[in-house]
Design an enzyme around this catalytic site. Structure first.
Site, PDB file in Angstrom:
ATOM      1  N   ASP A  19     -37.061  76.346  61.128  1.00  0.00           N
ATOM      2  CA  ASP A  19     -36.818  75.075  60.464  1.00  0.00           C
ATOM      3  C   ASP A  19     -38.075  74.219  60.574  1.00  0.00           C
ATOM      4  O   ASP A  19     -38.949  74.485  61.405  1.00  0.00           O
ATOM      5  CB  ASP A  19     -35.645  74.360  61.143  1.00  0.00           C
ATOM      6  CG  ASP A  19     -34.322  75.082  60.883  1.00  0.00           C
ATOM      7  OD1 ASP A  19     -34.208  75.743  59.834  1.00  0.00           O
ATOM      8  OD2 ASP A  19     -33.420  74.993  61.735  1.00  0.00           O
TER       9      ASP A  19
ATOM     10  N   ARG B 163     -36.589  87.063  51.548  1.00  0.00           N
ATOM     11  CA  ARG B 163     -35.779  86.685  50.405  1.00  0.00           C
ATOM     12  C   ARG B 163     -36.470  85.518  49.726  1.00  0.00           C
ATOM     13  O   ARG B 163     -37.091  84.674  50.381  1.00  0.00           O
ATOM     14  CB  ARG B 163     -34.375  86.240  50.841  1.00  0.00           C
ATOM     15  CG  ARG B 163     -33.592  87.320  51.490  1.00  0.00           C
ATOM     16  CD  ARG B 163     -33.280  88.467  50.571  1.00  0.00           C
ATOM     17  NE  ARG B 163     -32.209  88.144  49.626  1.00  0.00           N
ATOM     18  CZ  ARG B 163     -31.824  88.974  48.670  1.00  0.00           C
ATOM     19  NH1 ARG B 163     -32.446  90.144  48.492  1.00  0.00           N
ATOM     20  NH2 ARG B 163     -30.833  88.639  47.867  1.00  0.00           N
TER      21      ARG B 163
ATOM     22  N   GLU C  44     -28.704  77.813  42.731  1.00  0.00           N
ATOM     23  CA  GLU C  44     -29.668  78.568  43.537  1.00  0.00           C
ATOM     24  C   GLU C  44     -29.259  80.030  43.620  1.00  0.00           C
ATOM     25  O   GLU C  44     -28.123  80.352  43.967  1.00  0.00           O
ATOM     26  CB  GLU C  44     -29.736  77.950  44.945  1.00  0.00           C
ATOM     27  CG  GLU C  44     -30.701  78.675  45.857  1.00  0.00           C
ATOM     28  CD  GLU C  44     -30.853  77.967  47.212  1.00  0.00           C
ATOM     29  OE1 GLU C  44     -31.041  76.736  47.244  1.00  0.00           O
ATOM     30  OE2 GLU C  44     -30.774  78.676  48.224  1.00  0.00           O
TER      31      GLU C  44
ATOM     32  N   TYR D  93     -37.922  82.944  61.210  1.00  0.00           N
ATOM     33  CA  TYR D  93     -36.987  82.058  60.505  1.00  0.00           C
ATOM     34  C   TYR D  93     -37.073  80.707  61.209  1.00  0.00           C
ATOM     35  O   TYR D  93     -36.508  80.535  62.281  1.00  0.00           O
ATOM     36  CB  TYR D  93     -35.605  82.678  60.662  1.00  0.00           C
ATOM     37  CG  TYR D  93     -34.453  82.090  59.862  1.00  0.00           C
ATOM     38  CD1 TYR D  93     -34.589  80.986  59.044  1.00  0.00           C
ATOM     39  CD2 TYR D  93     -33.205  82.691  59.928  1.00  0.00           C
ATOM     40  CE1 TYR D  93     -33.519  80.505  58.320  1.00  0.00           C
ATOM     41  CE2 TYR D  93     -32.123  82.214  59.213  1.00  0.00           C
ATOM     42  CZ  TYR D  93     -32.284  81.115  58.411  1.00  0.00           C
ATOM     43  OH  TYR D  93     -31.211  80.633  57.704  1.00  0.00           O
TER      44      TYR D  93
ATOM     45  N   ARG E 135     -25.302  78.485  45.758  1.00  0.00           N
ATOM     46  CA  ARG E 135     -24.915  77.076  45.892  1.00  0.00           C
ATOM     47  C   ARG E 135     -25.512  76.267  44.750  1.00  0.00           C
ATOM     48  O   ARG E 135     -26.394  76.750  44.023  1.00  0.00           O
ATOM     49  CB  ARG E 135     -25.382  76.518  47.240  1.00  0.00           C
ATOM     50  CG  ARG E 135     -26.864  76.669  47.482  1.00  0.00           C
ATOM     51  CD  ARG E 135     -27.244  76.154  48.873  1.00  0.00           C
ATOM     52  NE  ARG E 135     -28.688  76.229  49.080  1.00  0.00           N
ATOM     53  CZ  ARG E 135     -29.332  75.650  50.074  1.00  0.00           C
ATOM     54  NH1 ARG E 135     -28.674  74.944  50.976  1.00  0.00           N
ATOM     55  NH2 ARG E 135     -30.642  75.762  50.184  1.00  0.00           N
TER      56      ARG E 135
ATOM     57  N   ARG F  28     -16.245  73.660  64.446  1.00  0.00           N
ATOM     58  CA  ARG F  28     -15.849  72.435  65.157  1.00  0.00           C
ATOM     59  C   ARG F  28     -14.340  72.259  65.134  1.00  0.00           C
ATOM     60  O   ARG F  28     -13.693  72.514  64.123  1.00  0.00           O
ATOM     61  CB  ARG F  28     -16.490  71.213  64.498  1.00  0.00           C
ATOM     62  CG  ARG F  28     -17.996  71.237  64.533  1.00  0.00           C
ATOM     63  CD  ARG F  28     -18.541  69.813  64.476  1.00  0.00           C
ATOM     64  NE  ARG F  28     -19.975  69.839  64.317  1.00  0.00           N
ATOM     65  CZ  ARG F  28     -20.594  69.753  63.143  1.00  0.00           C
ATOM     66  NH1 ARG F  28     -19.894  69.594  62.037  1.00  0.00           N
ATOM     67  NH2 ARG F  28     -21.911  69.808  63.088  1.00  0.00           N
TER      68      ARG F  28
ATOM     69  N   ARG G 256     -26.440  79.821  63.744  1.00  0.00           N
ATOM     70  CA  ARG G 256     -27.040  78.574  63.266  1.00  0.00           C
ATOM     71  C   ARG G 256     -25.953  77.556  62.929  1.00  0.00           C
ATOM     72  O   ARG G 256     -26.188  76.358  62.947  1.00  0.00           O
ATOM     73  CB  ARG G 256     -27.881  78.834  62.010  1.00  0.00           C
ATOM     74  CG  ARG G 256     -29.180  79.577  62.264  1.00  0.00           C
ATOM     75  CD  ARG G 256     -29.854  79.969  60.952  1.00  0.00           C
ATOM     76  NE  ARG G 256     -30.131  78.857  60.062  1.00  0.00           N
ATOM     77  CZ  ARG G 256     -31.193  78.072  60.136  1.00  0.00           C
ATOM     78  NH1 ARG G 256     -32.105  78.276  61.065  1.00  0.00           N
ATOM     79  NH2 ARG G 256     -31.368  77.087  59.271  1.00  0.00           N
TER      80      ARG G 256
HETATM   81  N1  UDP Z   1     -23.576  80.975  55.413  1.00  0.00           N
HETATM   82  C1  UDP Z   1     -22.447  81.456  54.777  1.00  0.00           C
HETATM   83  N2  UDP Z   1     -21.689  80.586  54.038  1.00  0.00           N
HETATM   84  C2  UDP Z   1     -22.015  79.296  53.874  1.00  0.00           C
HETATM   85  C3  UDP Z   1     -23.175  78.808  54.526  1.00  0.00           C
HETATM   86  C4  UDP Z   1     -23.932  79.671  55.282  1.00  0.00           C
HETATM   87  O1  UDP Z   1     -22.140  82.638  54.869  1.00  0.00           O
HETATM   88  O2  UDP Z   1     -21.279  78.568  53.166  1.00  0.00           O
HETATM   89  C5  UDP Z   1     -24.373  81.926  56.243  1.00  0.00           C
HETATM   90  C6  UDP Z   1     -25.538  82.548  55.476  1.00  0.00           C
HETATM   91  O3  UDP Z   1     -25.682  83.887  55.904  1.00  0.00           O
HETATM   92  C7  UDP Z   1     -26.715  81.728  55.938  1.00  0.00           C
HETATM   93  C8  UDP Z   1     -26.350  81.453  57.402  1.00  0.00           C
HETATM   94  O4  UDP Z   1     -24.922  81.267  57.347  1.00  0.00           O
HETATM   95  O5  UDP Z   1     -27.923  82.454  55.838  1.00  0.00           O
HETATM   96  C9  UDP Z   1     -27.039  80.264  58.016  1.00  0.00           C
HETATM   97  O6  UDP Z   1     -26.798  79.127  57.212  1.00  0.00           O
HETATM   98  P1  UDP Z   1     -27.829  77.945  57.134  1.00  0.00           P
HETATM   99  O7  UDP Z   1     -27.230  76.874  56.305  1.00  0.00           O
HETATM  100  O8  UDP Z   1     -28.297  77.636  58.494  1.00  0.00           O
HETATM  101  O9  UDP Z   1     -29.024  78.601  56.312  1.00  0.00           O
HETATM  102  P2  UDP Z   1     -30.358  77.861  55.780  1.00  0.00           P
HETATM  103  O10 UDP Z   1     -30.320  76.432  56.172  1.00  0.00           O
HETATM  104  O11 UDP Z   1     -31.468  78.586  56.431  1.00  0.00           O
HETATM  105  O12 UDP Z   1     -30.288  78.094  54.307  1.00  0.00           O
END
Ligand code: UDP
Length: 385
Positions: free
Chosen positions: A351, A250, A301, A349, A280, A177, A173
């Site tokens: 969006d 979760r 969170e 999962y 976060r 870059r 996901r």
């Molecule tokens: N992830 C991580 N560190 C970060 C951000 C994301 O390990 O700082 C991992 C985490 O397992 C997460 C996945 O990357 O579930 C996908 O991130 P995304 O932001 O897409 O998750 P969402 O938007 O669904 O919360």
């Protein structure tokens, strides 16, 4: 005139209800057990601070699909919004997802894009040809040091398991870059509704044939027989009273922080370290940079396993879950007038944009079948286990 019932007033149910109401001579009842529309996208204006709060965590609309982007903008005014996320680790504050700035700052280098790409290729584990899980995907792409600094702890906290138990697709996901672009999303269109998601979903539901009923829980056994068809967007395991077992999700809890001025200077800051109990902190006034507020509201969170009446957020989709899902899908085959859709109805999962696209597609195939006297599809086309 036919009557339809839609269970769940999130994006899925609202979009589907609207399409039915527009394309068929019918009335549509849409009910939700919560006292608000919008499901987990719900936003509200906080009394104390005036800040628009994303009640179930940040929702930033992002899509490549012009049709979906046009659809939501027909129902609300969207402001373009670029999500820029930072990550705090013991070595400092870094930009997420990993970009050229993160790489240079982390390793104390001054690489250009080509050099950084070569550098990361050198760090990656070349012995992994086909990554079988999240950890292998990360080790192949970035090597152990970056993985352990930014992903291992965060992912362990977020999903409550070892990252080796998770699918590689979860890491996919996020981009890596080799330039200084720090937009969290790769999508063409990113925005936030100026007046919140309630405004958008309220507009979708604003149709004379649609009747919204909130604070009402519908037991499948109690659904009145005069509905021609029922579209269930709640959890599929709840429909069957969890008789085959509970699907793993979760859930999130939020600890509110009230302050004056600016609490953290950014909308989202991640805390990947395993020693920090939360994943976060989000500060919601930064999701609306066009507004001004003296006070501020932020949330720590936390992620945990869903139990009892907790609100399901992220479907875990472990192999044990998928076996249970198979059994529910088999049982669903015998239902004559029910369809399942959405994140919870199909246990995927998803969006927001994917939810809307699916609901539009599901509605168009359903309408065609209903007009021909047939039943709508049991699941959206692409919702296979
Ligand atoms: N992830 C991580 N560190 C970060 C951000 C994301 O390990 O700082 C991992 C985490 O397992 C997460 C996945 O990357 O579930 C996908 O991130 P995304 O932001 O897409 O998750 P969402 O938007 O669904 O919360």
């Amino acid at each position: 005139m036919d009557r339809y019932l839609v269970v769940g007033a999130g994006f899925s149910g609202a979009v589907l209800a609207r399409e039915l109401a527009e394309q068929l001579p019918c009335t549509v009842d849409i009910i939700d057990e919560r006292n608000h529309i919008g499901g987990n996208c719900h936003t509200f204006r906080d009394d104390q601070s005036g800040v628009m709060i994303h009640a179930y965590g940040p929702h930033i609309f992002n899509t490549n699909d012009e049709k979906v982007w046009d659809y939501v903008r027909r129902h609300g005014s969207f402001r373009l919004y670029v999500n820029r996320v930072k990550a705090v680790i013991d070595r400092g504050v870094f930009s997420m997802p990993i970009n050229l700035h993160t790489i240079n700052q982390f390793f104390g280098l001054k690489l250009n894009p080509n050099q950084a790409s070569e550098y990361l290729a050198g760090l990656g584990d070349a012995s992994i040809a086909e990554p079988a899980n999240f950890e292998e995907q990360a080790l192949k792409l970035m090597g152990r040091e970056l993985y352990e600094a930014f992903f291992k702890g965060y992912t362990t906290k977020q999903w409550g398991c070892d990252p080796r138990e998770l699918s590689a697709s979860i890491l996919k996901r996020l981009p890596i870059r080799f330039n200084y672009d720090d937009n969290y999303y790769e999508k063409k269109f990113c925005g936030i509704p100026e007046e919140g998601y309630g405004d958008v979903i309220g507009s979708i539901l604003m149709h004379p044939a649609i009747h919204v009923r909130l604070g009402e829980r519908m037991h499948p056994g109690a659904i009145p027989h005069d509905y021609r068809h029922v579209f269930w967007t709640g959890p599929i395991d709840a429909y069957f009273d969890y008789s085959e077992g509970r699907l793993g999700y979760r859930t999130m809890t939020f600890e509110r922080i009230d302050a004056m001025g600016d609490f953290q200077g950014n909308p989202v800051i991640n805390y990947p370290g395993i020693e920090v109990p939360f994943t976060r902190i989000h500060e919601h006034k930064h999701f609306a940079p066009w507004e001004r507020h003296e006070r501020t509201v932020a949330f720590r969170e936390y992620s945990k396993e869903t139990a009892g009446n907790d609100i399901p957020y992220y479907p875990k989709r472990f192999s044990s879950d998928l076996k249970i899902l198979e059994r529910y899908r088999e049982r669903a085959e015998s239902l004559e007038r029910v369809s399942f859709l959405g994140r919870l109805g199909t246990y995927r999962y998803m969006d927001m944009e994917a939810v809307i696209r699916d609901a539009l597609n599901h509605a168009s195939s359903s309408v065609e079948l209903l007009l021909n006297g047939r039943r709508p599809p049991l699941f959206p086309e692409n919702a296979a286990v």
